[in-house]
Design a protein around this motif. Structure first.
Motif, mmCIF file in Angstrom:
data_model
loop_
_atom_site.group_PDB
_atom_site.id
_atom_site.type_symbol
_atom_site.label_atom_id
_atom_site.label_comp_id
_atom_site.label_asym_id
_atom_site.label_seq_id
_atom_site.Cartn_x
_atom_site.Cartn_y
_atom_site.Cartn_z
ATOM 1 N N SER A 43 38.898 40.429 39.060
ATOM 2 C CA SER A 43 38.095 39.280 38.355
ATOM 3 C C SER A 43 36.844 39.660 38.209
ATOM 4 O O SER A 43 35.905 39.651 37.032
ATOM 5 N N ALA A 44 35.995 40.315 39.292
ATOM 6 C CA ALA A 44 34.680 40.348 39.241
ATOM 7 C C ALA A 44 34.511 41.963 38.530
ATOM 8 O O ALA A 44 33.557 42.149 37.869
ATOM 9 N N LEU A 46 36.251 43.089 36.058
ATOM 10 C CA LEU A 46 36.561 42.512 34.848
ATOM 11 C C LEU A 46 35.118 42.061 34.006
ATOM 12 O O LEU A 46 34.794 42.226 32.808
ATOM 13 N N GLU A 47 34.564 41.199 34.791
ATOM 14 C CA GLU A 47 33.402 40.637 34.197
ATOM 15 C C GLU A 47 32.282 41.684 34.167
ATOM 16 O O GLU A 47 31.324 41.634 33.263
ATOM 17 N N ARG A 48 32.349 42.692 34.991
ATOM 18 C CA ARG A 48 31.125 43.784 35.251
ATOM 19 C C ARG A 48 31.481 44.601 33.930
ATOM 20 O O ARG A 48 30.849 44.863 33.356
ATOM 21 N N HIS A 50 32.768 43.918 31.174
ATOM 22 C CA HIS A 50 32.510 43.170 29.861
ATOM 23 C C HIS A 50 30.992 43.209 29.418
ATOM 24 O O HIS A 50 30.824 43.159 28.489
ATOM 25 N N GLU A 51 30.460 43.474 30.542
ATOM 26 C CA GLU A 51 28.745 43.558 30.310
ATOM 27 C C GLU A 51 28.526 44.987 29.641
ATOM 28 O O GLU A 51 27.337 44.980 29.165
ATOM 29 N N SER A 74 44.028 44.666 31.197
ATOM 30 C CA SER A 74 42.923 43.779 30.761
ATOM 31 C C SER A 74 41.969 44.699 30.100
ATOM 32 O O SER A 74 41.337 44.543 29.027
#
Length: 481
Positions: A43-44, A46-48, A50-51, A74
């Protein structure tokens, strides 16, 4: 050192802090191109991701809160091509199969970590560089397709034997009245739209192109029953390092307006030719009568005035001949043929009173020209050399060192530098007997071919005329006679 634009941003995902730190340090030591960012969970990560700004993801498989394959799926939803390396602890066939099905770029089994930094750095650089090159190629390809879509010319790419159409733009349908889908299905079906009298000529050009020769051919097409266009196709074979033809690239453009102007010009030239022939006939009759009576008078009387009259009549006859030739030298040439330069020069020599002058052709190539008009130009160059030198001259002709033209030179007294730009003007002459139209005729013939001519100095200090912009090489097709 690599440029900033060459840097690679890697995202490494692992739930073990110590492994993350060792991986980052080891990879950055291996390559100064690579900068590693880390995440402790899918999850971390994927967040990075998308940045933005990530060039490659390297992920462990088993982590709390998800697996590396789930992260891969994802990422693939957003970027199907981003390099993604699964760096798994075990070589489970199930894990490998799952990762491959999800679109993993590579699958590497963890061994001694320190021993694999070099391998991973090499793989990461290879995959990222490859993807960047592919994306650059895609962007270029997209731009080319955009340009091709708005081009007036039909742009095309065929296989080497013309059996497969690789690319065609929409302009083909406008020129040939044929849907591009039909041409993709039958690549040689465009010949069905070519005028029957021109099909053999087009096929011959295609065969020469397949043999590796650049081609330019003009022909008629019928996009509909009521419309006929003139088009020009230019083809350039693409060859590999060994010289084998791989494909054909080229374009086809509408030249109907140009052909119409050429026909109008030809008609005008024919009318001018008839007019000048009539005028020359009407002027030569009184000149011949005057010359005849003068001959009778010289039999009865001996006077320097009669000698002066004879010279004047002779000059009038020369002027009439050159003016007639100049008037017939239009701005267009007949269809070009490939003829040997040496053949044209030798044919021109037979029509010139050479006297004791000698001509040597040092080199020869086939050239694209109207051989009749070119022979006339060379005749005038030879006469110019003979008439403008009081002593016997030696003439030399041949192909220019660069291969884009030819020269004619002599070893006579030469042309002063300040006069070299004026010698081509109508009526310019430096000798009493000259009419000043010989080099003017040469210029018109050269211009009609789309070439350039320059007067310069020969090696021996004589006059040298260089004609450039000439298409040399190829196969001899015609004759200079």
């Amino acid at each position: 050192m690599n440029s900033a634009g060459d840097q690679i941003a890697v995202l490494y995902v692992d739930d073990e802090p110590e492994l993350r730190d060792l991986f980052r340090q080891g990879l950055e030591r291996q390559s100064d191109r690579i900068a590693v960012d880390t995440a402790d969970s899918p999850s971390a990560a994927l967040e990075r991701f998308h940045e933005g700004g990530i060039d490659c993801v390297v992920s462990d498989y088993s982590m709390p809160g998800g697996t590396g394959v789930e992260l891969l799926r994802s990422v693939r939803e957003t970027d199907p091509e981003l390099p993604f390396i699964m760096f798994a602890e075990t070589g489970s066939e199930h894990v490998a199969s799952e990762a491959i099905s999800a679109g993993v770029t590579d699958y590497v089994i963890e061994k001694a970590v320190g021993a694999q930094h070099e391998l991973l750095a090499r793989k990461i650089s290879t995959y990222v560089d490859r993807q960047r090159a592919e994306r650059r190629a895609e962007r270029v390809n997209d731009r080319l397709h955009e340009l091709a879509g708005v081009a007036n010319d039909a742009l095309w790419v065929f296989s080497a034997d013309w059996s497969e159409l690789l690319f065609i733009n929409e302009a083909h349908e406008r020129l040939f009245g044929q849907p591009t889908e039909e041409l993709y299905a039958e690549p040689d079906s465009f010949l069905d739209r070519v005028h029957p009298d021109d099909v053999d000529r087009v096929r011959a050009a295609m065969e020469r192109a397949t043999a590796g020769h650049s081609q330019s051919v003009e022909y008629r097409v019928r996009p509909s029953e009521s419309v006929e266009l003139w088009v020009e196709s230019q083809c350039e074979p693409v060859v590999d390092e060994e010289g084998t033809v791989e494909r054909m690239t080229g374009f086809t453009r509408d030249i109907t307006n140009r052909k119409t102007r050429e026909r109008e010009l030809a008609t005008t030239n024919e009318q001018l030719d008839r007019f000048t022939s009539t005028v020359a006939h009407d002027l030569r009759n009184p000149v011949n009568i005057a010359d005849g009576h003068l001959g009778l008078a010289r039999e009865e009387f001996d006077s320097p005035h009669l000698d002066a009259s004879a010279r004047a009549i002779e000059r009038m006859d020369e002027l009439l001949s050159d003016l007639l030739s100049l008037a017939r030298t239009g701005e267009a040439v007949n269809e070009a043929q490939s003829v040997a330069l040496e053949e044209v020069i030798e044919s021109a020599e037979h029509n010139v009173a050479m006297g004791d002058a000698r001509l040597a052709v040092e080199s020869s190539e086939p050239i694209e020209c109207d051989p009749v008009r070119l022979k006339e130009a060379i005749e005038n160059l030879l006469r110019n050399a003979i008439e403008h030198n009081e002593t016997t001259v030696r003439l030399t002709a041949g192909v220019l060192p660069g291969g884009d033209g030819f020269y004619v030179e002599d070893d006579g007294q030469g042309i002063p530098e300040e006069q070299r730009g004026e010698v081509f003007d109508d009526g310019y002459t430096t000798i009493e007997k000259g009419t000043g139209f010989g080099l003017s005729i040469v210029t018109r013939i050269v211009d009609a071919h789309g070439w350039d001519i320059e007067a310069t100095e020969s090696v021996d200090g004589g006059a040298r005329f260089e004609v450039t912009g000439v298409e040399c090489g190829g196969t001899v097709e015609g004759s200079a006679d």
